[in-house]
Design a protein around this motif. Structure first.
Motif, short mmCIF file in Angstrom:
data_model
loop_
_atom_site.label_atom_id
_atom_site.label_comp_id
_atom_site.label_asym_id
_atom_site.label_seq_id
_atom_site.Cartn_x
_atom_site.Cartn_y
_atom_site.Cartn_z
N GLY A 68 73.22 127.51 22.05
CA GLY A 68 71.79 127.74 21.96
C GLY A 68 70.92 126.51 21.87
O GLY A 68 69.75 126.56 22.22
N SER A 69 71.45 125.39 21.38
CA SER A 69 70.61 124.21 21.19
C SER A 69 71.47 122.96 21.16
O SER A 69 72.69 123.02 20.93
CB SER A 69 69.82 124.32 19.88
N ALA A 70 70.82 121.82 21.37
CA ALA A 70 71.52 120.54 21.26
C ALA A 70 72.09 120.35 19.87
O ALA A 70 73.19 119.82 19.70
CB ALA A 70 70.57 119.39 21.61
N ALA A 71 71.35 120.79 18.85
CA ALA A 71 71.81 120.64 17.47
C ALA A 71 73.10 121.41 17.23
O ALA A 71 74.05 120.90 16.62
CB ALA A 71 70.73 121.11 16.50
N GLU A 72 73.16 122.66 17.71
CA GLU A 72 74.37 123.46 17.53
C GLU A 72 75.55 122.85 18.27
O GLU A 72 76.68 122.83 17.77
CB GLU A 72 74.12 124.89 17.99
N ALA A 73 75.29 122.34 19.48
CA ALA A 73 76.36 121.72 20.25
C ALA A 73 76.89 120.48 19.53
O ALA A 73 78.11 120.30 19.40
CB ALA A 73 75.83 121.34 21.64
N ARG A 119 76.14 120.68 30.62
CA ARG A 119 76.25 121.92 31.41
C ARG A 119 76.27 123.14 30.50
O ARG A 119 75.66 124.17 30.80
CB ARG A 119 77.52 121.88 32.27
N CYS A 120 76.99 123.04 29.39
CA CYS A 120 77.05 124.17 28.45
C CYS A 120 75.66 124.51 27.92
O CYS A 120 75.31 125.69 27.79
CB CYS A 120 77.98 123.84 27.29
N LEU A 121 74.86 123.50 27.62
CA LEU A 121 73.50 123.74 27.13
C LEU A 121 72.65 124.36 28.23
O LEU A 121 71.91 125.33 28.00
CB LEU A 121 72.88 122.43 26.65
N GLU A 122 72.75 123.83 29.44
CA GLU A 122 71.94 124.32 30.56
C GLU A 122 72.34 125.75 30.96
O GLU A 122 71.50 126.53 31.40
CB GLU A 122 72.07 123.37 31.75
N GLU A 123 73.61 126.10 30.77
CA GLU A 123 74.08 127.45 31.11
C GLU A 123 73.86 128.45 29.99
O GLU A 123 74.12 129.64 30.16
CB GLU A 123 75.58 127.40 31.44
N GLY A 124 73.40 127.99 28.82
CA GLY A 124 73.17 128.90 27.71
C GLY A 124 74.44 129.26 26.96
O GLY A 124 74.44 130.22 26.18
N ILE A 125 75.52 128.50 27.16
CA ILE A 125 76.75 128.75 26.40
C ILE A 125 76.50 128.48 24.92
O ILE A 125 77.02 129.17 24.04
CB ILE A 125 77.91 127.85 26.92
#
Length: 720
Positions: free
Chosen positions: A650-655, A642-648
């Motif tokens: 920037g990328s899967a790598a950063e998450a 959800r955080c990735l989809e909401e733009g919280i």
């Protein structure tokens, strides 16, 4: 000029000596990418055809020698299977064997880092002359791999079996002086003398004063070791390495096995054994994850550097509001990195605690020989303890680290804003409170953002830089620049309750709480999750974080996301909190704690927590490991999606990197998104859907479902 390329040049010096120089065009460092490997083949061919050649000097045109292989080329190769990995290694193995077999002596100048393939190249030369500042080594096991260009063959034959195993299985860089004592380099000199010393060494080989051919025979022959002692030494080494590495990291033991299988073989046979072992380990999940992490780390670093370059100015002087353990840790880190800092508190006791924390950390560094006493005094002098705002008009950035209470923070932030310059950046170290909400107390909200450190500050690499609704790019840039200067990994995220790390941590805790509610033993949950790879299970982690802190944060998260994080039952954390069991901070939580001989808290099981929980939980029953993993990890994974989809984020790598840096998520799994990719999104969605009766935290997101239907992965979709 004997050879001219984009990565390598070879030119003639005096007396028939040639110099091969690595200087990869357009790059800050030398690496063995496809271009360099191809040019090395051509350069050696040119040398073999050069008449009158008497010797070869090898050097670097950059401030390092060669940092290793080009990791970006690994992924596509490894995906094609083990045979492709062996083919990828073959060309440079041929190159290094040809280098070692040249008709003239070779001496390499090691002027900086010579790592992985770079050090393997050095070992193929006859003599190695290193700068006193140089470092060598084999970091491959940190990528889940082993050396593939002769490292497991040449190093044990040159420096001995014990050194070979220790260096290769340990993966640490080695200082030049250490390498000299081990016999891995032949001379260490100051940088200014490096080139002349290497040339003199080469001329000694040419004149017959140094027997370079004997050195070659040593590397090309089987490992010289007593036949009785060798098996015993290798079995002992394998047992030790396996215990140190753990079952999730197969590469170190694979390296020792390769050394063992190749011990009685010639160079060429031994290198073939190494190549097969490399190809085998390259296919493991650990290698895929750890190579991916390396690339993600490069991405994080580039983004942080881009922000730093856009900063109007560096932070030359900082301040922290609120001393204590956290404030003292921030002050310590800032002063240690050469940025003077004011440390303000409203009470002398707080300042004393903050200075004591900084002093304790510095004393440990001195005790371990990592810091000179004079440097400790210098660092402490960089911390100015104060009960007033004197000097705050001169600071460039302030970190507010007072109690986690919105009203208190509002008051403190408004107060400090009035005492600093118009361009001063004000940040909050809040762990959950909305940055946009805190900014309501400020006249210059564009100069305000979150700067969330993780405890303990000196040990945890992550800093979340949180952009509020009105935060300017200039503020983000300067804050990231300060985090970089502190040696931290800065990841920029958007504002929301809990930001990124805590927003996904508390669903994990929620899954744990529901398991306990349903009759699971929290000690079993801890054992399963630690076996899965977490450094500590959720009950133990809550004790370390502080159950009182956890209860407070759970309330913030429930208010922000009531549909998913509201609790329709009395959680185990609430029960222990009400019984004044706060965790390590007061010696009793899920576990009891006593200090060991080194003064560190040691956990012991206790019946008291079970008795407190018993009236509020279902009768105890057994859960499978798979169910425990699913019920704790699915809520974390769906919330991160959800955080990735909401733009919280920037990328899967950063998450993924945020959770590895901030929570200690198991690196060998590569992050939550890489774990989901490895499981397969269709299979993950099935795992989640099987538990949707537990609540919305277990519902796959729309984006996740779309990827699953298309049989795609997060990293194939985003490329990062």
């Amino acid at each position: 000029m004997i050879f001219q390329g984009k990565a390598i040049t070879v030119q003639q010096l005096d007396d028939g000596i040639a110099e091969l120089r690595f200087d990869l065009s357009g790059e800050s460092v030398n690496k063995f990418d496809t271009l360099t490997v191809t040019e090395l083949d051509a350069a050696i061919t040119a040398l073999e055809r050069t008449e009158g050649l008497t010797g070869l000097l090898v050097s670097s045109g950059k401030n390092v020698f060669i940092v290793g292989a080009d990791i970006t080329e690994f992924g596509p190769v490894f995906e094609q299977g083990p045979d492709a990995a062996i083919r990828h290694l073959a060309q440079n193995n041929v190159n290094l064997n040809r280098l070692e077999d040249l008709s003239v002596p070779t001496v390499v100048v090691i002027n900086g880092f010579a790592l992985g393939g770079g050090f393997e190249f050095c070992l193929a030369c006859d003599y190695r002359v290193a700068a006193s500042t140089a470092k060598v080594g084999f970091p491959e096991v940190k990528l889940g791999l082993i050396p593939g260009w002769g490292g497991t063959v040449r190093l044990p034959r040159l420096a001995g079996l014990d050194t070979g195993i220790e260096w290769i299985a340990g993966g640490r860089d080695q200082a030049a002086a250490v390498a000299l004592r081990a016999g891995a380099v032949d001379a260490v000199v100051e940088p200014a003398l490096l080139h002349d010393t290497a040339l003199r060494t080469l001329r000694q080989c040419i004149d017959g004063k140094l027997d370079y051919r004997a050195r070659r025979r040593q590397k090309q022959a089987p490992l010289q070791h007593n036949e009785t002692e060798l098996p015993m030494a290798l079995e002992t080494a394998k047992a030790f390495v396996a215990a140190q590495a753990g079952r999730h990291y197969p590469a170190p033991v694979t390296a020792v096995n390769a050394i063992e299988k190749a011990a009685s073989l010639s160079r060429d046979e031994a290198i073939a054994v190494e190549a097969r072992a490399f190809a085998e380990v390259a296919q493991t999940d650990a290698a895929r994850a750890l190579v991916g992490l390396f690339l993600s780390e490069q991405l994080i670093g580039k983004k942080a550097k881009t922000w730093e370059r856009s900063a109007a100015a560096k932070v030359a002087r900082a301040a922290v509001l609120g001393a204590g353990i956290m404030g003292g840790g921030i002050a310590y880190q800032s002063a240690l990195k050469g940025i003077p800092i004011h440390m303000k508190d409203i009470a002398q006791a707080g300042l004393d605690l903050g200075l004591a924390e900084a002093g304790k950390l510095l004393a440990k560094q001195v005790e371990r020989g990592r810091l000179a006493p004079a440097k400790m005094a210098q660092v402490l002098a960089g911390i100015t303890p104060t009960l007033s705002y004197d000097g705050f008009d001169q600071v460039d950035l302030v970190v507010e680290a007072v109690v986690e209470n919105p009203k208190v923070k509002h008051a403190v932030l408004a107060e400090v804003e009035a005492r600093v310059g118009a361009d001063t950046i004000v940040t909050s170290n809040t762990s959950t409170i909305s940055i946009s909400h805190l900014a309501q107390a400020l006249q210059r909200p564009e100069n305000f953002c979150g700067m969330h450190f993780f405890n303990p500050v000196h040990a945890m690499p992550l800093v979340e830089v949180i952009r509020g609704e009105k935060t300017s790019d200039a503020t983000v840039a300067r804050t990231v620049a300060y985090a970089n200067a502190l040696g931290k990994k800065a990841i920029v995220v958007r504002d929301c309750p809990g930001f990124l790390v805590n927003r996904v941590l508390f669903p994990y805790f929620a899954g744990f709480s529901m398991l306990v509610r349903d009759g699971a033993d929290f000690q079993q949950i801890d054992r399963v999750m630690e076996k899965w790879g977490w450094p500590m299970g959720p009950a133990y982690l809550l004790d370390v974080v502080g159950i009182d802190t956890g209860v407070h944060c759970e309330a913030v998260m429930a208010e922000g996301f009531p549909d998913r994080m509201g609790k329709p039952f009395k959680a185990c954390t609430d029960i222990l909190f009400e019984a004044d069991r706060y965790g390590q901070k007061n010696g009793k939580g899920f576990y009891d704690y006593e200090k060991d001989q080194r003064g560190k808290p040691r956990k012991t099981a206790t019946e008291e927590s079970y008795k407190l929980l018993e009236p509020h939980v279902a009768a105890g029953r057994s859960f499978s490991d798979e169910e425990i993993i699913a019920r704790t990890m699915v809520p974390m994974a769906t919330e991160l999606a959800r955080c990735l989809e909401e733009g919280i984020v920037g990328s899967a790598a950063e998450a993924d990197m945020a959770l590895i840096y901030g929570l200690g998520f198991p690196p060998f799994r590569g992050g939550v998104f890489r774990w989901m990719d490895a499981v397969g999104l269709p299979a993950f969605c099935d795992m989640a859907t099987a538990h949707t009766a537990l609540g919305k935290l277990y519902e796959p997101t729309d984006g996740m479902t779309e990827l699953a239907r298309a049989d795609r992965t997060y990293y194939s979709t985003t490329g990062a």
